[in-house]
Design an enzyme around this catalytic site. Structure first.
Site, PDB file in Angstrom:
ATOM      1  N   THR A  18      42.112  42.606  53.215  1.00 28.86           N
ATOM      2  CA  THR A  18      41.703  41.924  54.442  1.00 28.86           C
ATOM      3  C   THR A  18      40.316  41.292  54.399  1.00 28.86           C
ATOM      4  O   THR A  18      39.934  40.577  55.321  1.00 28.86           O
ATOM      5  CB  THR A  18      41.759  42.908  55.632  1.00 28.86           C
ATOM      6  OG1 THR A  18      40.908  44.029  55.359  1.00 28.86           O
ATOM      7  CG2 THR A  18      43.179  43.411  55.847  1.00 28.86           C
ATOM      8  N   GLY A  19      39.528  41.555  53.354  1.00 30.99           N
ATOM      9  CA  GLY A  19      38.220  40.918  53.254  1.00 30.99           C
ATOM     10  C   GLY A  19      38.345  39.430  52.989  1.00 30.99           C
ATOM     11  O   GLY A  19      39.416  38.922  52.647  1.00 30.99           O
TER      12      GLY A  19
ATOM     13  N   GLU B 227      33.520  44.357  40.415  1.00 29.72           N
ATOM     14  CA  GLU B 227      32.393  44.434  39.488  1.00 29.72           C
ATOM     15  C   GLU B 227      31.513  45.623  39.859  1.00 29.72           C
ATOM     16  O   GLU B 227      31.623  46.191  40.937  1.00 29.72           O
ATOM     17  CB  GLU B 227      31.548  43.163  39.568  1.00 29.72           C
ATOM     18  CG  GLU B 227      32.250  41.891  39.182  1.00 29.72           C
ATOM     19  CD  GLU B 227      31.308  40.704  39.237  1.00 29.72           C
ATOM     20  OE1 GLU B 227      30.465  40.583  38.320  1.00 29.72           O
ATOM     21  OE2 GLU B 227      31.400  39.918  40.188  1.00 29.72           O
TER      22      GLU B 227
ATOM     23  N   GLU C 146      33.094  38.713  22.856  1.00 29.95           N
ATOM     24  CA  GLU C 146      31.680  38.405  22.996  1.00 29.95           C
ATOM     25  C   GLU C 146      30.855  39.500  22.359  1.00 29.95           C
ATOM     26  O   GLU C 146      31.392  40.566  22.003  1.00 29.95           O
ATOM     27  CB  GLU C 146      31.309  38.213  24.468  1.00 29.95           C
ATOM     28  CG  GLU C 146      31.673  39.371  25.356  1.00 29.95           C
ATOM     29  CD  GLU C 146      31.551  39.031  26.836  1.00 29.95           C
ATOM     30  OE1 GLU C 146      31.129  37.910  27.162  1.00 29.95           O
ATOM     31  OE2 GLU C 146      31.866  39.896  27.656  1.00 29.95           O
TER      32      GLU C 146
ATOM     33  N   HIS D  89      26.430  40.734  31.414  1.00 33.01           N
ATOM     34  CA  HIS D  89      26.897  41.971  32.033  1.00 33.01           C
ATOM     35  C   HIS D  89      26.891  43.104  31.017  1.00 33.01           C
ATOM     36  O   HIS D  89      26.489  42.938  29.864  1.00 33.01           O
ATOM     37  CB  HIS D  89      28.287  41.793  32.646  1.00 33.01           C
ATOM     38  CG  HIS D  89      29.259  41.131  31.727  1.00 33.01           C
ATOM     39  ND1 HIS D  89      29.768  41.747  30.610  1.00 33.01           N
ATOM     40  CD2 HIS D  89      29.805  39.890  31.754  1.00 33.01           C
ATOM     41  CE1 HIS D  89      30.600  40.928  29.994  1.00 33.01           C
ATOM     42  NE2 HIS D  89      30.630  39.798  30.655  1.00 33.01           N
TER      43      HIS D  89
END
Length: 286
Positions: free
Chosen positions: A19-20, A98, A209, A246
């Site tokens: 619902t966000g 995240e 990566e 990250h």
């Protein structure tokens, strides 16, 4: 992951925390892409609906088992959400959040694997089977049905490479963002048996990566694939010891550098390339 995922897309998909603002947009995109969403899990809103999607308070209220769950739970709730999906016997779980605490990611990965569930993420855009289903946030307009499986550690590069492939007329059997964190549900080499067994996949494009050692396990398993794998490892020019983006992209030891990883993959039989454009050219020549 279900062995037949590439031939038989999930038929009953639930979305946890739909619902966000961000999740609502992704629900709409998944439905537009043909994903069969059967319910959203929104505690306290059970019995209502959102844009026609029935909302339930808990996974236990499903009238039939789901075969995939997409989690838009905030990072601190991911472990509990994964545990709930495991308890509901959902075999494929996509965790988008995240910044999930590393210990929570580790527990989620261990518990999902022990239960025989396939966890994609955390920190993932999910996966797309072009023309059939979307689980997560990969732009379906960047993808096109075909015979190359794209397996990527970076969300940005997942989108960029899918688009480059499509623009070059190279379709995809699957576009999978495994997750960008150091700890993810399933590592690159674990996808190889599924891709090896899929008759619709004729080649694989792997994009890794710098940081960590996931590419070395992939190199060890590569002989079992039996299909060409084009390997691209980003971060060749990153300053040593500098975090790039990250938690999964930090080269500490020499073996964690992009150059060392690419050399290991090439030694195992991969077609090693330096740039995305070179990867597309290599695949076009197969």
């Amino acid at each position: 992951m279900q062995n037949n995922l590439l031939q038989d897309a999930p038929r009953r998909v639930v979305v946890v925390n739909p619902t966000g603002r961000y999740a609502s947009a992704q629900v709409a995109a998944m439905r537009a892409a043909g994903t069969r969403l059967v319910a959203g899990i929104a505690p306290g809103r059970g019995g209502t609906s959102q844009y026609g999607l029935p909302l339930l308070d808990d996974l236990s209220q499903l009238d039939e088992p789901a075969d995939a769950a997409v989690l838009y739970t905030p990072p601190e709730g991911v472990l509990d959400a994964v545990r709930g999906a495991i308890a509901a016997r959902i075999p494929l779980i996509v965790a988008a959040a995240e910044y999930v605490p590393v210990q929570d990611s580790l527990k989620a990965a261990q518990e999902a694997r022990a239960a025989g569930c396939w966890l994609v993420g955390p920190n993932t855009l999910g996966l797309c089977i072009p023309g059939r289903t979307l689980l997560g946030s990969i732009a379906p307009e960047f993808c096109h049905p075909g015979a190359v499986a794209l397996l990527c550690r970076s969300g940005t590069l997942t989108l960029a490479l899918a688009r480059l492939l499509t623009e070059a007329g190279i379709g995809q059997s699957a576009v999978i963002h495994m997750g960008g964190d150091l700890v993810i549900g399933r590592n690159p080499h674990e996808y190889l048996p599924m891709l090896a067994a899929d008759p619709g996949t004729r080649a694989v494009l792997y994009c890794g990566e710098l940081g960590g050692d996931k590419e070395y396990a992939l190199a060890e398993a590569l002989p079992t694939l039996g299909k060409p794998l084009v390997a691209l490892v980003m971060g060749r020019h990153a300053p040593p010891g500098t975090r790039m983006g990250h938690a999964g992209a930090l080269a500490g030891a020499e073996r964690e550098t992009a150059a060392a990883k690419l050399a290991a993959l090439a030694g195992a039989g991969a077609i090693a390339v330096a740039r995305p454009e070179d990867a597309v050219a290599a695949l076009a020549g197969l």
